[in-house]
Design a protein around this motif. Sequence first.
Motif, short mmCIF file in Angstrom:
data_model
loop_
_atom_site.label_atom_id
_atom_site.label_comp_id
_atom_site.label_asym_id
_atom_site.label_seq_id
_atom_site.Cartn_x
_atom_site.Cartn_y
_atom_site.Cartn_z
N LEU A 19 -13.62 -8.89 1.29
CA LEU A 19 -12.53 -9.36 0.45
C LEU A 19 -13.26 -9.53 -0.32
O LEU A 19 -12.64 -10.34 -2.21
CB LEU A 19 -11.07 -10.43 1.13
CG LEU A 19 -10.14 -10.57 0.96
CD1 LEU A 19 -9.36 -9.72 -0.21
CD2 LEU A 19 -9.33 -11.51 0.90
N ASP A 20 -14.07 -10.88 -0.64
CA ASP A 20 -14.85 -11.27 -1.54
C ASP A 20 -15.47 -10.53 -2.39
O ASP A 20 -15.18 -10.92 -3.15
CB ASP A 20 -15.83 -12.67 -0.91
CG ASP A 20 -15.01 -13.65 0.38
OD1 ASP A 20 -13.99 -14.06 -0.29
OD2 ASP A 20 -16.25 -14.05 0.44
N ASP A 21 -15.66 -9.26 -1.65
CA ASP A 21 -16.12 -8.38 -2.57
C ASP A 21 -15.62 -7.90 -3.90
O ASP A 21 -15.36 -7.65 -4.90
CB ASP A 21 -16.90 -7.46 -1.98
CG ASP A 21 -17.86 -5.96 -3.31
OD1 ASP A 21 -18.13 -6.61 -3.76
OD2 ASP A 21 -16.90 -4.46 -2.93
N LEU A 22 -14.23 -7.47 -3.06
CA LEU A 22 -13.29 -6.91 -4.53
C LEU A 22 -12.85 -8.39 -5.21
O LEU A 22 -12.25 -8.02 -6.19
CB LEU A 22 -11.22 -7.09 -3.33
CG LEU A 22 -10.61 -6.86 -3.83
CD1 LEU A 22 -10.46 -5.00 -4.61
CD2 LEU A 22 -8.93 -6.13 -3.05
N LEU A 67 -5.75 -6.34 5.43
CA LEU A 67 -4.83 -5.39 4.30
C LEU A 67 -4.12 -6.17 3.14
O LEU A 67 -3.40 -5.78 2.20
CB LEU A 67 -4.25 -4.42 4.66
CG LEU A 67 -5.60 -2.84 5.71
CD1 LEU A 67 -4.60 -2.38 6.69
CD2 LEU A 67 -6.26 -2.43 4.33
N GLN A 68 -3.33 -7.37 3.90
CA GLN A 68 -3.22 -8.09 3.49
C GLN A 68 -3.00 -9.35 2.40
O GLN A 68 -2.54 -8.88 1.48
CB GLN A 68 -1.76 -9.01 4.82
CG GLN A 68 -0.40 -10.02 4.23
CD GLN A 68 0.65 -8.65 3.41
OE1 GLN A 68 0.99 -8.29 4.13
NE2 GLN A 68 1.43 -8.82 2.37
N ASN A 69 -3.95 -9.29 2.58
CA ASN A 69 -4.94 -10.04 1.76
C ASN A 69 -5.15 -9.39 0.47
O ASN A 69 -4.93 -9.56 -0.27
CB ASN A 69 -5.94 -10.79 2.46
CG ASN A 69 -5.71 -11.82 2.93
OD1 ASN A 69 -5.14 -12.71 3.45
ND2 ASN A 69 -7.09 -12.23 3.60
N VAL A 70 -5.80 -7.95 0.66
CA VAL A 70 -5.56 -7.30 -0.69
C VAL A 70 -4.18 -7.24 -1.30
O VAL A 70 -3.75 -7.06 -2.23
CB VAL A 70 -6.26 -5.02 -0.31
CG1 VAL A 70 -5.89 -4.82 -1.13
CG2 VAL A 70 -7.39 -5.92 0.79
N LYS A 71 -3.40 -7.13 -0.41
CA LYS A 71 -2.00 -6.83 -1.06
C LYS A 71 -1.81 -7.46 -2.06
O LYS A 71 -1.76 -8.21 -2.69
CB LYS A 71 -1.02 -6.21 -0.07
CG LYS A 71 1.03 -5.90 -0.82
CD LYS A 71 1.36 -5.74 0.08
CE LYS A 71 2.99 -5.67 -0.62
NZ LYS A 71 3.59 -4.92 0.31
N ASP A 72 -1.56 -9.15 -1.82
CA ASP A 72 -1.24 -10.88 -1.50
C ASP A 72 -2.30 -10.51 -2.91
O ASP A 72 -1.55 -11.00 -4.44
CB ASP A 72 -1.44 -11.03 -1.10
CG ASP A 72 -0.52 -11.60 0.18
OD1 ASP A 72 0.23 -10.75 0.06
OD2 ASP A 72 -0.98 -12.40 0.63
N LEU A 73 -3.66 -9.99 -3.02
CA LEU A 73 -4.46 -9.78 -4.26
C LEU A 73 -3.92 -9.25 -5.76
O LEU A 73 -3.81 -9.50 -7.12
CB LEU A 73 -6.09 -10.12 -3.77
CG LEU A 73 -7.08 -10.36 -4.53
CD1 LEU A 73 -6.56 -11.35 -5.53
CD2 LEU A 73 -8.43 -10.01 -4.14
N CYS A 74 -3.63 -7.97 -5.24
CA CYS A 74 -2.90 -6.97 -6.12
C CYS A 74 -2.00 -7.60 -6.62
O CYS A 74 -1.68 -7.75 -7.84
CB CYS A 74 -2.71 -5.77 -5.00
SG CYS A 74 -4.36 -4.57 -5.20
N GLU A 75 -0.53 -8.67 -5.70
CA GLU A 75 0.15 -8.70 -6.14
C GLU A 75 -0.34 -9.33 -7.13
O GLU A 75 1.03 -10.18 -8.46
CB GLU A 75 1.48 -8.92 -5.74
CG GLU A 75 2.10 -7.20 -4.58
CD GLU A 75 2.75 -7.74 -3.81
OE1 GLU A 75 2.70 -8.50 -3.44
OE2 GLU A 75 3.04 -7.05 -3.70
#
Length: 435
Positions: free
Chosen positions: A181-184, A214-222
Amino acid sequence: MISNFDKSNILRKKASFLIPGGAHTYSKGDDQFPQLSPHSIVRGKGARIWDVDGNEFIDWGMGLTSVLLGHAYDPILDVIKKELDNGCNFIRPSFLEAEVAELISNQIPSAEMVKFGKNGSNATTAAVKLARAYTGKEIVLRCFDQPFFSIDDWFIGDTEISSGVTQRTKSETKHFKYNDLDDLKNKIDEYKKAGIACVILEPAATEEPKEGYLQNVKDLCEKEGIVLIFDEVVSGFRFHPRGAQYLYGVTPHLSTFGKAIANGFSISALVGRRDIMKLGGLEHDQERVFLLSTTYGGETHHLRAAQKNIEILNQNNYEITKYIWSVGKKIKDSFNSIAEKYSIQEYAKIMGVDCRPYFYFKDNFMRTLFQQEMIKNGVLAQSINPSFSHRDSEISQTIEAFERSLKLLALAIETNKVNDLLVGPPIKPVFRKFN
């Protein structure tokens, strides 16, 4: 032991002369198999195939993961044959287009609207275009650890095979690491001033997502106003009939499907949130998005195949999915146990998710020798893609072939004769700059 490929070798030369790459899919090319291998397949039934020389093989490639139930699976063939009597392509949509779209909408969590295509690249490229139209931004962040998203320039320009892709296009796709997640976060910080349209990744490929990833990726995108796209062209219907997004409990904004959606027949789907998907339609007052428009996207017999395939996968509390996972685990455990017995587990192992395990070899010479010996023993195992048709006979024959092939590989490693035992050149990576 299988050794006669005379007819295949004739067709191999003809195909190489007439077809760039010798096949219509690079993963099926001669550079992906040992020299001692079948080139041309005549037919398949269940989990077995027969080549032009009459050789019979257990098939673990299964149409590059697309054949989930088995080759020429009778219930699928029956509905296709019946539908063909009605024709397959008309001046207006078939009633099946809305019927199967409704089925997909009820099946997949993210599918508020559905658009059909013919292959995974159609769907993922359409998703990227839609994300760009929705956000008004251009940068694509794609997962670097996952090998393939599309034949189209937005992806190919960010690989080793970027010849023919413009520098402008290359500059518009960046990448990030899976399960990091940090890399993203760092990549989003680096490129958000340029305008990020979407993040695209497979929810799971060679490994499963870490808890919460995956939930953290979604939260970050939103939070950042970025469209999240799940490429489920491979994971969809293989990991679970309702998608890996259902299995892992995270619903993306857009997602794409193909491969196992119709047991090898040609259909793909872009699905997603209505407010994004509707930009590709007629009922809005914004600038038009020419999303997907394919002459063959609504072929009735392939829609029937998808409809029947989904019906079968949903039966008996998803028993077929459970079986596929169990077969993959048995194959993986058996291979690794034999490799340990011969003390070559550092050189050869099967890794990954049980429903989609993959081979690891220390180098491509070892990989090629292993495949060469498996082929001699009647098993085509470029990859391991379990199907419902891999039953006890196929599993036991494959494990016996593992035993013979890994025993020879162990001896070759011990005596430093891996290269000497190869007939022809080693297998090469698909993504390489020069031939």
